[in-house]
Design a protein around this motif. Structure first.
Motif, PDB file in Angstrom:
ATOM      1  N   ILE A  18       0.827  -1.207   0.000  1.00 50.37           N
ATOM      2  CA  ILE A  18       0.000   0.000   0.000  1.00 50.37           C
ATOM      3  C   ILE A  18       0.863   1.259   0.000  1.00 50.37           C
ATOM      4  O   ILE A  18       0.463   2.291  -0.549  1.00 50.37           O
ATOM      5  CB  ILE A  18      -1.023   0.013   1.162  1.00 50.37           C
ATOM      6  CG1 ILE A  18      -0.343   0.091   2.513  1.00 50.37           C
ATOM      7  CG2 ILE A  18      -1.926  -1.201   1.084  1.00 50.37           C
ATOM      8  CD1 ILE A  18      -1.336   0.228   3.660  1.00 50.37           C
ATOM      9  N   SER A  19       2.057   1.182   0.570  1.00 52.82           N
ATOM     10  CA  SER A  19       2.970   2.326   0.467  1.00 52.82           C
ATOM     11  C   SER A  19       3.360   2.574  -0.983  1.00 52.82           C
ATOM     12  O   SER A  19       3.503   3.718  -1.415  1.00 52.82           O
ATOM     13  CB  SER A  19       4.228   2.070   1.305  1.00 52.82           C
ATOM     14  OG  SER A  19       3.918   2.026   2.684  1.00 52.82           O
ATOM     15  N   ALA A  20       3.492   1.475  -1.744  1.00 52.66           N
ATOM     16  CA  ALA A  20       3.903   1.596  -3.142  1.00 52.66           C
ATOM     17  C   ALA A  20       2.841   2.256  -4.006  1.00 52.66           C
ATOM     18  O   ALA A  20       3.165   2.764  -5.087  1.00 52.66           O
ATOM     19  CB  ALA A  20       4.237   0.207  -3.703  1.00 52.66           C
ATOM     20  N   SER A  99      -5.048   1.437  -5.420  1.00 50.01           N
ATOM     21  CA  SER A  99      -5.216   0.134  -6.050  1.00 50.01           C
ATOM     22  C   SER A  99      -3.935  -0.257  -6.774  1.00 50.01           C
ATOM     23  O   SER A  99      -3.102   0.588  -7.112  1.00 50.01           O
ATOM     24  CB  SER A  99      -6.379   0.152  -7.047  1.00 50.01           C
ATOM     25  OG  SER A  99      -6.111   1.042  -8.127  1.00 50.01           O
ATOM     26  N   SER A 100      -3.803  -1.556  -7.008  1.00 53.11           N
ATOM     27  CA  SER A 100      -2.749  -2.095  -7.855  1.00 53.11           C
ATOM     28  C   SER A 100      -3.366  -3.227  -8.661  1.00 53.11           C
ATOM     29  O   SER A 100      -3.632  -4.305  -8.129  1.00 53.11           O
ATOM     30  CB  SER A 100      -1.578  -2.624  -7.021  1.00 53.11           C
ATOM     31  OG  SER A 100      -0.619  -3.252  -7.860  1.00 53.11           O
ATOM     32  N   LEU A 101      -3.648  -2.975  -9.922  1.00 50.61           N
ATOM     33  CA  LEU A 101      -4.316  -3.958 -10.772  1.00 50.61           C
ATOM     34  C   LEU A 101      -3.278  -4.778 -11.532  1.00 50.61           C
ATOM     35  O   LEU A 101      -3.247  -4.823 -12.757  1.00 50.61           O
ATOM     36  CB  LEU A 101      -5.284  -3.256 -11.724  1.00 50.61           C
ATOM     37  CG  LEU A 101      -6.363  -2.411 -11.043  1.00 50.61           C
ATOM     38  CD1 LEU A 101      -7.296  -1.804 -12.086  1.00 50.61           C
ATOM     39  CD2 LEU A 101      -7.156  -3.223 -10.031  1.00 50.61           C
ATOM     40  N   SER A 102      -2.431  -5.415 -10.760  1.00 53.34           N
ATOM     41  CA  SER A 102      -1.315  -6.162 -11.330  1.00 53.34           C
ATOM     42  C   SER A 102      -0.870  -7.217 -10.321  1.00 53.34           C
ATOM     43  O   SER A 102      -1.096  -7.075  -9.113  1.00 53.34           O
ATOM     44  CB  SER A 102      -0.155  -5.207 -11.642  1.00 53.34           C
ATOM     45  OG  SER A 102       1.028  -5.908 -11.903  1.00 53.34           O
ATOM     46  N   PRO A 110      -3.285  -8.631  -7.379  1.00 51.18           N
ATOM     47  CA  PRO A 110      -3.973  -7.339  -7.552  1.00 51.18           C
ATOM     48  C   PRO A 110      -4.857  -7.051  -6.342  1.00 51.18           C
ATOM     49  O   PRO A 110      -5.388  -7.971  -5.704  1.00 51.18           O
ATOM     50  CB  PRO A 110      -4.800  -7.546  -8.824  1.00 51.18           C
ATOM     51  CG  PRO A 110      -4.991  -9.018  -8.927  1.00 51.18           C
ATOM     52  CD  PRO A 110      -3.764  -9.642  -8.349  1.00 51.18           C
ATOM     53  N   PHE A 111      -5.054  -5.769  -6.042  1.00 52.26           N
ATOM     54  CA  PHE A 111      -5.892  -5.409  -4.894  1.00 52.26           C
ATOM     55  C   PHE A 111      -6.445  -4.011  -5.072  1.00 52.26           C
ATOM     56  O   PHE A 111      -5.926  -3.205  -5.854  1.00 52.26           O
ATOM     57  CB  PHE A 111      -5.092  -5.493  -3.586  1.00 52.26           C
ATOM     58  CG  PHE A 111      -3.962  -4.502  -3.476  1.00 52.26           C
ATOM     59  CD1 PHE A 111      -4.171  -3.203  -3.009  1.00 52.26           C
ATOM     60  CD2 PHE A 111      -2.666  -4.864  -3.841  1.00 52.26           C
ATOM     61  CE1 PHE A 111      -3.131  -2.284  -2.903  1.00 52.26           C
ATOM     62  CE2 PHE A 111      -1.610  -3.954  -3.751  1.00 52.26           C
ATOM     63  CZ  PHE A 111      -1.850  -2.667  -3.279  1.00 52.26           C
ATOM     64  N   VAL A 112      -7.526  -3.747  -4.333  1.00 59.20           N
ATOM     65  CA  VAL A 112      -7.990  -2.379  -4.136  1.00 59.20           C
ATOM     66  C   VAL A 112      -7.934  -2.095  -2.640  1.00 59.20           C
ATOM     67  O   VAL A 112      -8.181  -2.987  -1.814  1.00 59.20           O
ATOM     68  CB  VAL A 112      -9.416  -2.143  -4.681  1.00 59.20           C
ATOM     69  CG1 VAL A 112      -9.436  -2.225  -6.190  1.00 59.20           C
ATOM     70  CG2 VAL A 112     -10.412  -3.106  -4.074  1.00 59.20           C
ATOM     71  N   LEU A 113      -7.571  -0.893  -2.288  1.00 60.44           N
ATOM     72  CA  LEU A 113      -7.468  -0.458  -0.898  1.00 60.44           C
ATOM     73  C   LEU A 113      -8.659   0.440  -0.586  1.00 60.44           C
ATOM     74  O   LEU A 113      -8.864   1.466  -1.247  1.00 60.44           O
ATOM     75  CB  LEU A 113      -6.159   0.300  -0.681  1.00 60.44           C
ATOM     76  CG  LEU A 113      -5.898   0.846   0.728  1.00 60.44           C
ATOM     77  CD1 LEU A 113      -5.698  -0.288   1.721  1.00 60.44           C
ATOM     78  CD2 LEU A 113      -4.674   1.768   0.718  1.00 60.44           C
ATOM     79  N   LEU A 114      -9.462   0.057   0.409  1.00 62.71           N
ATOM     80  CA  LEU A 114     -10.704   0.748   0.719  1.00 62.71           C
ATOM     81  C   LEU A 114     -10.729   1.191   2.174  1.00 62.71           C
ATOM     82  O   LEU A 114     -10.005   0.656   3.024  1.00 62.71           O
ATOM     83  CB  LEU A 114     -11.905  -0.178   0.474  1.00 62.71           C
ATOM     84  CG  LEU A 114     -12.008  -0.855  -0.886  1.00 62.71           C
ATOM     85  CD1 LEU A 114     -13.175  -1.820  -0.900  1.00 62.71           C
ATOM     86  CD2 LEU A 114     -12.158   0.186  -1.993  1.00 62.71           C
TER      87      LEU A 114
END
Length: 358
Positions: A18-20, A99-102, A110-114
């Motif tokens: 998430i820092s990235a 988010s990181s769609l990779s 891949p993830f989304v941060l909510l």
């Protein structure tokens, strides 16, 4: 999480991931982990009294058909949905923080941060909660559905009939090609023949709005006094014809499509629709039409058969006639008169057979 899935997911690298994506992870710690449908959901909490949001990730680790592209597509769709809702000012959905769609990131997924929605998952069955509390929750849920429609409604190009006819035609083609075992070409032809009668004048409507896709109690988060704090799991949301968006949510459908709804579900429906009974908006009018019709179950389950193979099979096997909810087919002139009675205020307001809500 089972070991086979865990080898592809580096939970120890969550804070780095998430820092990235440009989110400050200082002080956050892995509080707990949950499984929500297809997703693994870690909860990331800040130290007390810092004013920092509690956050969560959604990682589609458990997708059965989980090829890399499919997982990225699912998250991309949910991300667009949540961003749209945030832009529209819809207050009950989590906010996206990154988010990181990779798969090329620190967690190898891949993830989304909510933002985390505080509270507990709403428990709901035939007996719990008690009627007074049920009515309180149902009133709030109806208001949420109404707000979702009003925030996202737009005029499309195709009519509702054209949209659903396209789904039916695609289904027919797949059956003809032998790609949907359990359904016959006659099952598809019978479905197509009923579509116009189910839609009525609403078939000519071009209005679209967002449907959550899985609006049910275990996707509703409440506080200790049963005030709704938020609605989660927007993976199945989409923009659909108003006839679909304004329909009964799934938890108010019959438990078994071939069995009449229980007295509890009937009472729940009345409380739900009563919440929008006096609302003057077009969206509320559509909800009343599609949720209180005399043949509400057939008008609810038939459209579902266009999306769900299982429902298509179930209705085809009983000849497209529910034993407790026969489709009320009226003459066009009668339908037109009902459409002009002032309940709809525009195209597509002619569904008949409305019941009064107590």
């Amino acid at each position: 999480m089972d070991s086979q899935q865990r080898q592809f997911f580096k939970s120890e690298n969550i804070l780095a991931a998430i820092s990235a994506v440009g989110v400050n992870s200082e002080g956050l710690f892995l509080d707990s982990e949950f499984r929500g449908g297809q997703c693994h959901i870690p909860k990331l909490s800040p130290p007390a009294d810092t004013g920092v949001d509690t956050k969560t990730l959604r990682l589609p680790v458990y997708m059965d058909h989980g090829c890399h592209d499919a997982k990225i597509d699912v998250l991309h769709t949910e991300l667009r949905t949540l961003q749209t809702l945030q832009e529209k000012g819809f207050p009950w959905a989590p906010r996206c923080r990154g988010s990181s769609l990779s798969f090329d990131n620190a967690v190898r997924h891949p993830f989304v941060l909510l933002t985390w929605v505080d509270g507990v998952e709403l428990f709901w069955d035939e007996n719990v909660p008690a009627r007074t509390v049920r009515d309180k929750v149902l009133t709030q849920m109806a208001a949420i559905q109404l707000t979702l429609i009003e925030c996202t409604q737009e005029n499309g190009v195709a009519t509702a009939a054209a949209y659903l006819e396209r789904l039916a035609a695609n289904r027919f083609a797949r059956v003809t090609e032998g790609k949907m075992l359990g359904l016959s070409e006659q099952d598809c032809a019978d479905q197509q023949a009923l579509l116009a009668a189910v839609l009525g004048l609403d078939g000519e409507d071009t209005a679209l709005a967002m449907d959550h896709g899985d609006f049910k109690p275990n996707n509703v988060i409440v506080d200790e006094e049963y005030n709704i704090e938020g609605v989660i799991d927007w993976a199945f949301a989409g923009v659909v014809p108003m006839t679909r968006a304004a329909g009964l949510p799934r938890f108010l459908w019959p438990t078994d499509p071939l069995t009449a709804p229980s007295p509890t579900i009937w009472a729940d429906r009345q409380a739900y629709v009563a919440a929008v009974a006096a609302h003057p908006s077009r969206a509320a009018s559509c909800m009343r039409r599609w949720q209180t019709a005399r043949d509400v179950d057939m008008r609810t389950l038939f459209p579902e058969s266009l999306f769900s193979k299982g429902m298509h099979v179930a209705l085809a096997r009983v000849g497209w006639k529910l034993p407790y909810s026969e489709l009320a087919i009226q003459h066009a002139a009668e339908e037109q008169r009902a459409g002009n009675s002032g309940d709809g205020g525009g195209r597509g307001s002619g569904v008949l057979g409305r019941e009064a809500v107590a």
